[in-house]
Design a protein around this motif. Sequence first.
Motif, PDB file in Angstrom:
ATOM      1  N   SER A 199       2.125   3.924  -9.445  1.00  7.97           N
ATOM      2  CA  SER A 199       2.322   3.409  -8.087  1.00  7.97           C
ATOM      3  C   SER A 199       3.729   3.712  -7.575  1.00  7.97           C
ATOM      4  O   SER A 199       3.914   4.014  -6.389  1.00  7.97           O
ATOM      5  CB  SER A 199       2.056   1.904  -8.061  1.00  7.97           C
ATOM      6  OG  SER A 199       2.989   1.199  -8.871  1.00  7.97           O
ATOM      7  N   GLN A 202       3.781   7.341  -6.542  1.00  7.96           N
ATOM      8  CA  GLN A 202       3.076   7.539  -5.276  1.00  7.96           C
ATOM      9  C   GLN A 202       3.934   7.136  -4.090  1.00  7.96           C
ATOM     10  O   GLN A 202       3.924   7.810  -3.050  1.00  7.96           O
ATOM     11  CB  GLN A 202       1.771   6.739  -5.294  1.00  7.96           C
ATOM     12  CG  GLN A 202       0.724   7.292  -6.242  1.00  7.96           C
ATOM     13  CD  GLN A 202      -0.503   6.411  -6.349  1.00  7.96           C
ATOM     14  OE1 GLN A 202      -0.419   5.189  -6.162  1.00  7.96           O
ATOM     15  NE2 GLN A 202      -1.651   7.001  -6.648  1.00  7.96           N
ATOM     16  N   LYS A 203       4.689   6.040  -4.222  1.00  7.57           N
ATOM     17  CA  LYS A 203       5.575   5.625  -3.140  1.00  7.57           C
ATOM     18  C   LYS A 203       6.656   6.663  -2.891  1.00  7.57           C
ATOM     19  O   LYS A 203       7.007   6.951  -1.740  1.00  7.57           O
ATOM     20  CB  LYS A 203       6.207   4.272  -3.480  1.00  7.57           C
ATOM     21  CG  LYS A 203       5.233   3.100  -3.425  1.00  7.57           C
ATOM     22  CD  LYS A 203       5.875   1.822  -3.946  1.00  7.57           C
ATOM     23  CE  LYS A 203       7.120   1.473  -3.166  1.00  7.57           C
ATOM     24  NZ  LYS A 203       7.726   0.208  -3.649  1.00  7.57           N
ATOM     25  N   LYS A 206       5.034   9.675  -1.168  1.00  7.64           N
ATOM     26  CA  LYS A 206       4.712   9.332   0.226  1.00  7.64           C
ATOM     27  C   LYS A 206       5.960   9.335   1.084  1.00  7.64           C
ATOM     28  O   LYS A 206       5.954   9.834   2.223  1.00  7.64           O
ATOM     29  CB  LYS A 206       4.043   7.955   0.270  1.00  7.64           C
ATOM     30  CG  LYS A 206       3.633   7.523   1.667  1.00  7.64           C
ATOM     31  CD  LYS A 206       2.936   6.167   1.646  1.00  7.64           C
ATOM     32  CE  LYS A 206       2.541   5.740   3.049  1.00  7.64           C
ATOM     33  NZ  LYS A 206       1.871   4.406   3.055  1.00  7.64           N
ATOM     34  N   GLN A 207       7.064   8.810   0.548  1.00  2.00           N
ATOM     35  CA  GLN A 207       8.317   8.830   1.288  1.00  2.00           C
ATOM     36  C   GLN A 207       8.833  10.254   1.434  1.00  2.00           C
ATOM     37  O   GLN A 207       9.408  10.615   2.469  1.00  2.00           O
ATOM     38  CB  GLN A 207       9.362   7.966   0.584  1.00  2.00           C
ATOM     39  CG  GLN A 207      10.677   7.850   1.344  1.00  2.00           C
ATOM     40  CD  GLN A 207      11.650   6.912   0.657  1.00  2.00           C
ATOM     41  OE1 GLN A 207      11.422   6.490  -0.467  1.00  2.00           O
ATOM     42  NE2 GLN A 207      12.729   6.575   1.343  1.00  2.00           N
TER      43      GLN A 207
END
Length: 705
Positions: A199, A202-203, A206-207
């Motif tokens: 997770s 993924q953050k 995404k950023q």
Amino acid sequence: MTTEELATSVGLSPRRSRRTRHQPESIYDDAALEMAARGSMRSDESRRSKRPRERDASDDDSMDKEENDNDSSSDENSSRAENQDSEDDDSSSSPSESDVEDAEFQSQPTPAKTPTKRTPNALSRATPAKTLVQVATTRRNRKQVEESKLNQNRKALRALRTLSKKILHESETPTSPQLLPQILSTIFSNSARKPTIKSISQKVIKQHNDDPNAAQCLLLNLLFRSVGGSIRNNIDPASLILEEMDNDDWARIVTDLVDEMRHTQPDRILLHASPIGVADSSNKGGTGASVTITAGCEEYRRLYTQFWFVLGSTALEEGGMASDSTTRFDTELIRDLILRVTELVSVGQPDVRSAATLAALQMGHAILEKTLLLGNKLNVSTRQFAATKSSAKSEALRNTISTLKRTRGHLEEVCIGPIMQGVFVHRYRDSNPYIRSMCLDALSRMTIQRPDLFLCDKYLKYFGWMMSDKHSVVRCSAVNGLLAPFLTPNIDLGVMEHVIAKFLPRMADAVIDVSVSVQEKAIQLLLALLREGFLDDVEDEHLWNQINLRAIARDASPSVRRDALYFVMEQLEAFDEDDDNENATVARNKGLGESQERQNALRLDALASWLAHTLTDGPVSMADLQIDLANYLVYSVKTMPEHESLTTDWNVMLRAIREDSVATVDGASAGDRADVAKQRVLVQMLAEAARLEVRGVAGGGFLDA
């Protein structure tokens, strides 16, 4: 007394069998005899051999060209990093030495014998059927090992939690934007909502899709904090654009980081270049007592390694240019991340260098994993394309195959370019031995992940060069890199023929290395080479003697002596598969028990004959024979599940003594001196085996009394 002194004093010169034979799937399978007694003995399956391609001058020219290219690129990198205390010139494997070695390689003849392609179980040994007591003991031991691992994991987690409280600032919480507190928070909570490495990755990705500069700053801040930097070293993406930074800006950031690291206590640094200790740089002169890495630091190294691997996979899957069909990955995003980290692999501070190198190599492993996935999809699509008869479906499959090939090719270019040429070829000669070892371990893993790309002379030669490194940790990684393919099923070992022929003397020298760990890896490698047929045409008696003598060397570890004795057994006819066929015939006529006893007696006699010949082959009187070396044979055989009965079956040992057969070597009589020595060896083995049995039952105090 060392092995060389032992050989000089008693004239040890063990002889190897001239018979050229290959290792079957199971030559010690005692259960096969029981099957033969029931009349259902299956026939031995002939081994398949695969002849590797003929070696020509282009092979050597290719290795020379690659070596010169790598050396020139490494020299350019070294000149650029001189003002940052570059480390490349402190290398144990110089380019000039490599040039000489390649010249020798060119003049070396190709072995006439073709090594066979191994089967998945070629290195395994079949064990006799276990009794109920043995099965219960095995289960109990396995349970104890599992419990021990769980306890170690709990201790590591507790240690990392304690270390985290010392390192994290009061403003750093699991909800803060920085990555270090988020990663450390994964070990604190057992809640289902706690963050995971996946997770967090993924953050970040995404950023990165929205603001690449901010995401890359977070990754650099994680690296800085891991090696001892403080929150004062965090890069603020609002005030600094990484793409616009020049060399002076990078030098200023690294200098500030190193200054902060000097004031950080060694026990508050999460990630060190050395996995076993670090010098206290706060002491006078920059050196001090070695600080043992705590279990918490080891656990954090595992988390750090896992994070960069998962980050690489997530970048490929969820980058802005990736597709949901997993037929196209975002290769540009992973390339940008690798290049950003690569900017720090040449700085003067070894901890920073190590952290950056580790991050880049882990992303390289993630890339190779995706190429394997694409390769599997490509094989499926190719089979479907060959079987389809519909023109519309055929066109769709053709496009899919083209996309898979193109994507896979792009990923391979990233791995071979930024990873191998940008990181490995410079860091495998790093001044820090643990960084060199890390690079070799990464290359070893790559040869297993993609043997079609990395299991070739171009990359295997690095293992051969680094076997002469001055640090044992590097030599151990180099030997292990050559051993790994033999321990992996479904790999064509024929491609290793040239490298093995070139570096075989170094492999043999490694069995007398000053480091026990190097000796253990080296004897495992040589045993694998013998079983696979790579040593069938080797006629260097000094090389054979040097390896064989490790079975009775006083300065060798029990593990080395055991594997060296396996090496000796492979050369003795009594342990050959032909004897198994003969014993199967005898078993039908005389019964399984008589056949088994006869077979064991022959094998025990063969071991005694080998040692007797070894002890008497020289100008040494019978009174000075070191018969006590037979004890090492007993110790080693007792650790071999398939041969343990040789030292516990008293009927077999007494039968071997009573028969008083002539000591033979290579099928010929070894002489009267050897006959006498063989009887003394058998008696010594019987006495030592009985002593060990009594000690195991009554304890050591019984014999001492």
